[in-house]
Design a protein around this motif. Structure first.
Motif, PDB file in Angstrom:
ATOM      1  N   HIS A  27     -38.555 -39.261  -1.523  1.00 46.13           N
ATOM      2  CA  HIS A  27     -37.383 -39.089  -2.386  1.00 46.13           C
ATOM      3  C   HIS A  27     -37.406 -40.140  -3.493  1.00 46.13           C
ATOM      4  O   HIS A  27     -37.905 -41.247  -3.277  1.00 46.13           O
ATOM      5  CB  HIS A  27     -36.077 -39.256  -1.599  1.00 46.13           C
ATOM      6  CG  HIS A  27     -35.782 -38.134  -0.669  1.00 46.13           C
ATOM      7  ND1 HIS A  27     -34.743 -38.184   0.239  1.00 46.13           N
ATOM      8  CD2 HIS A  27     -36.370 -36.920  -0.475  1.00 46.13           C
ATOM      9  CE1 HIS A  27     -34.704 -37.065   0.935  1.00 46.13           C
ATOM     10  NE2 HIS A  27     -35.694 -36.286   0.515  1.00 46.13           N
ATOM     11  N   THR A 206     -35.191 -25.760  -3.181  1.00 44.23           N
ATOM     12  CA  THR A 206     -35.179 -26.793  -4.209  1.00 44.23           C
ATOM     13  C   THR A 206     -34.519 -26.288  -5.483  1.00 44.23           C
ATOM     14  O   THR A 206     -33.690 -26.983  -6.091  1.00 44.23           O
ATOM     15  CB  THR A 206     -36.613 -27.264  -4.509  1.00 44.23           C
ATOM     16  OG1 THR A 206     -37.184 -27.806  -3.312  1.00 44.23           O
ATOM     17  CG2 THR A 206     -36.613 -28.344  -5.586  1.00 44.23           C
ATOM     18  N   LYS A 207     -34.872 -25.077  -5.898  1.00 42.41           N
ATOM     19  CA  LYS A 207     -34.270 -24.491  -7.092  1.00 42.41           C
ATOM     20  C   LYS A 207     -32.776 -24.271  -6.931  1.00 42.41           C
ATOM     21  O   LYS A 207     -32.028 -24.276  -7.913  1.00 42.41           O
ATOM     22  CB  LYS A 207     -34.961 -23.162  -7.426  1.00 42.41           C
ATOM     23  CG  LYS A 207     -36.399 -23.322  -7.905  1.00 42.41           C
ATOM     24  CD  LYS A 207     -37.041 -21.973  -8.174  1.00 42.41           C
ATOM     25  CE  LYS A 207     -38.478 -22.129  -8.647  1.00 42.41           C
ATOM     26  NZ  LYS A 207     -39.130 -20.815  -8.868  1.00 42.41           N
ATOM     27  N   ARG A 211     -32.669 -30.419  -1.076  1.00 41.57           N
ATOM     28  CA  ARG A 211     -33.851 -31.252  -0.955  1.00 41.57           C
ATOM     29  C   ARG A 211     -34.259 -31.359   0.514  1.00 41.57           C
ATOM     30  O   ARG A 211     -33.403 -31.478   1.401  1.00 41.57           O
ATOM     31  CB  ARG A 211     -33.599 -32.661  -1.519  1.00 41.57           C
ATOM     32  CG  ARG A 211     -33.191 -32.663  -2.988  1.00 41.57           C
ATOM     33  CD  ARG A 211     -34.323 -32.172  -3.884  1.00 41.57           C
ATOM     34  NE  ARG A 211     -33.948 -32.184  -5.286  1.00 41.57           N
ATOM     35  CZ  ARG A 211     -33.520 -31.117  -5.964  1.00 41.57           C
ATOM     36  NH1 ARG A 211     -33.379 -29.948  -5.341  1.00 41.57           N
ATOM     37  NH2 ARG A 211     -33.237 -31.218  -7.244  1.00 41.57           N
ATOM     38  N   TYR A 230     -32.946 -29.356   5.241  1.00 48.21           N
ATOM     39  CA  TYR A 230     -32.592 -29.486   3.824  1.00 48.21           C
ATOM     40  C   TYR A 230     -31.130 -29.878   3.669  1.00 48.21           C
ATOM     41  O   TYR A 230     -30.274 -29.469   4.445  1.00 48.21           O
ATOM     42  CB  TYR A 230     -32.825 -28.151   3.101  1.00 48.21           C
ATOM     43  CG  TYR A 230     -34.245 -27.652   3.184  1.00 48.21           C
ATOM     44  CD1 TYR A 230     -35.170 -27.943   2.190  1.00 48.21           C
ATOM     45  CD2 TYR A 230     -34.671 -26.898   4.276  1.00 48.21           C
ATOM     46  CE1 TYR A 230     -36.480 -27.494   2.272  1.00 48.21           C
ATOM     47  CE2 TYR A 230     -35.982 -26.447   4.376  1.00 48.21           C
ATOM     48  CZ  TYR A 230     -36.872 -26.747   3.368  1.00 48.21           C
ATOM     49  OH  TYR A 230     -38.169 -26.298   3.455  1.00 48.21           O
ATOM     50  N   GLY A 280     -41.555 -30.591  -4.050  1.00 44.80           N
ATOM     51  CA  GLY A 280     -40.157 -30.209  -3.981  1.00 44.80           C
ATOM     52  C   GLY A 280     -39.533 -30.100  -5.348  1.00 44.80           C
ATOM     53  O   GLY A 280     -38.548 -29.417  -5.538  1.00 44.80           O
ATOM     54  N   ASP A 281     -40.101 -30.786  -6.355  1.00 40.98           N
ATOM     55  CA  ASP A 281     -39.637 -30.689  -7.737  1.00 40.98           C
ATOM     56  C   ASP A 281     -40.861 -30.592  -8.627  1.00 40.98           C
ATOM     57  O   ASP A 281     -41.731 -31.452  -8.598  1.00 40.98           O
ATOM     58  CB  ASP A 281     -38.819 -31.930  -8.120  1.00 40.98           C
ATOM     59  CG  ASP A 281     -37.398 -31.825  -7.619  1.00 40.98           C
ATOM     60  OD1 ASP A 281     -36.595 -31.182  -8.303  1.00 40.98           O
ATOM     61  OD2 ASP A 281     -37.114 -32.386  -6.558  1.00 40.98           O
TER      62      ASP A 281
END
Length: 285
Positions: A27, A206-207, A211, A230, A280-281
């Protein structure tokens, strides 16, 4: 590694020949974190004492066994909440200790378990000072953990930690820790036997503004499962999956420039047959 701090004093009983597969959740965070690589239980106790003296508490604990030796890994966060760590020899003893700690004003924040035999299991709990209502469950099926997580959510209790381990006969056990919280703290659980389906679910969540906070990979009846927990969040997050030790910590070193730090570990002893990084991003690594 320039920014990643290793606790060299943790490696007092490390077996250099042990081979493990590393996965982990990163993170973007300003928190001050330290990591301890594989060590024996006795070494972990020394680390725990030294970290407490430095004002750190254990936020994630992982264990794995190879060639008859059991090892432990830890992630430590700078905190003024203090901590207590205990290992209990049975589930009833663990629950009794959990209740005693509540009376003393502690909140369970982390749980780890492993089997010695079919009947004898070890349970490790980590507590910090606080008053959050919490519940912990010992479950023995995917259906059971999914159902219990849904039931707990209806009562406003949400997953904060989940450990999966196996008995010698390969029976899979799930230890789930839930904290009471606001709806904004709701956590979702996903278990997939297809890696492509897991990665698709990860990207979709994620979208949608969620997270990944916890990852587990395990095998049941010769089928590999990928488990993700999540929670709502707007920070960059990355899942590193199935890497050897050097590759894993090399990724961490590169990620630190974006303030991406390891917050969750998953260790297994399987052969590394499919090295991968699941983002994740997009664009954050």
């Amino acid at each position: 590694m320039k920014h990643l701090v290793f606790l060299l004093f943790c490696l007092l009983s490390t077996s250099l020949g042990a081979q493990f597969t590393y996965s982990g959740v990163l993170h973007q965070t300003e928190a001050e974190l330290l990591y301890s690589d594989q060590q024996s239980w006795d070494s972990l106790l020394i680390t725990e004492a030294k970290m407490s003296e430095k004002g750190f508490r254990l936020m994630d604990l992982e264990t794995a066994k190879t060639e008859g030796d059991r090892f432990f890994w830890g992630i430590w966060i700078k905190s003024n909440l203090g901590q207590v760590m205990k290992k209990l020899d049975s589930w009833p003893a663990f629950i009794e200790e959990k209740r005693a700690k509540v009376e003393e004003g502690y909140v369970m924040s982390e749980v780890e378990a492993y089997a010695l035999t079919e009947e004898e299991h070890q349970f490790i709990g980590v507590w910090y000072k606080g008053s959050v209502q919490h519940k912990v469950w010992n479950l023995d099926s995917k259906e059971g953990i999914l159902k219990k997580t849904s039931e707990m959510a209806d009562q406003h209790f949400y997953l904060v930690d989940l450990d999966v381990y196996q008995t010698p006969s390969n029976t899979v056990k799930y230890i789930a820790l839930y904290h009471e919280g606001a709806v904004s703290q709701k956590a979702y659980l996903s278990i997939e036997s297809d890696l492509k389906a897991f990665n698709t679910d990860l990207l979709q969540r994620t979208k949608s503004g969620y997270r990944i906070i916890d990852f587990e990979k395990y095998t049941e009846n010769e089928v590999t499962y990928y488990l993700g927990v999540y929670r709502k969040g707007d920070y960059p997050a990355v899942l590193l999956r199935d890497l050897d030790q050097d590759s894993f910590f090399g990724h961490l070193d590169m990620s630190e420039q974006n303030k991406l730090k390891l917050v969750d570990l998953d260790i297994d002893t399987n052969d590394i047959t499919d090295k991968a990084t699941a983002k994740g991003d997009k664009g954050k690594e």
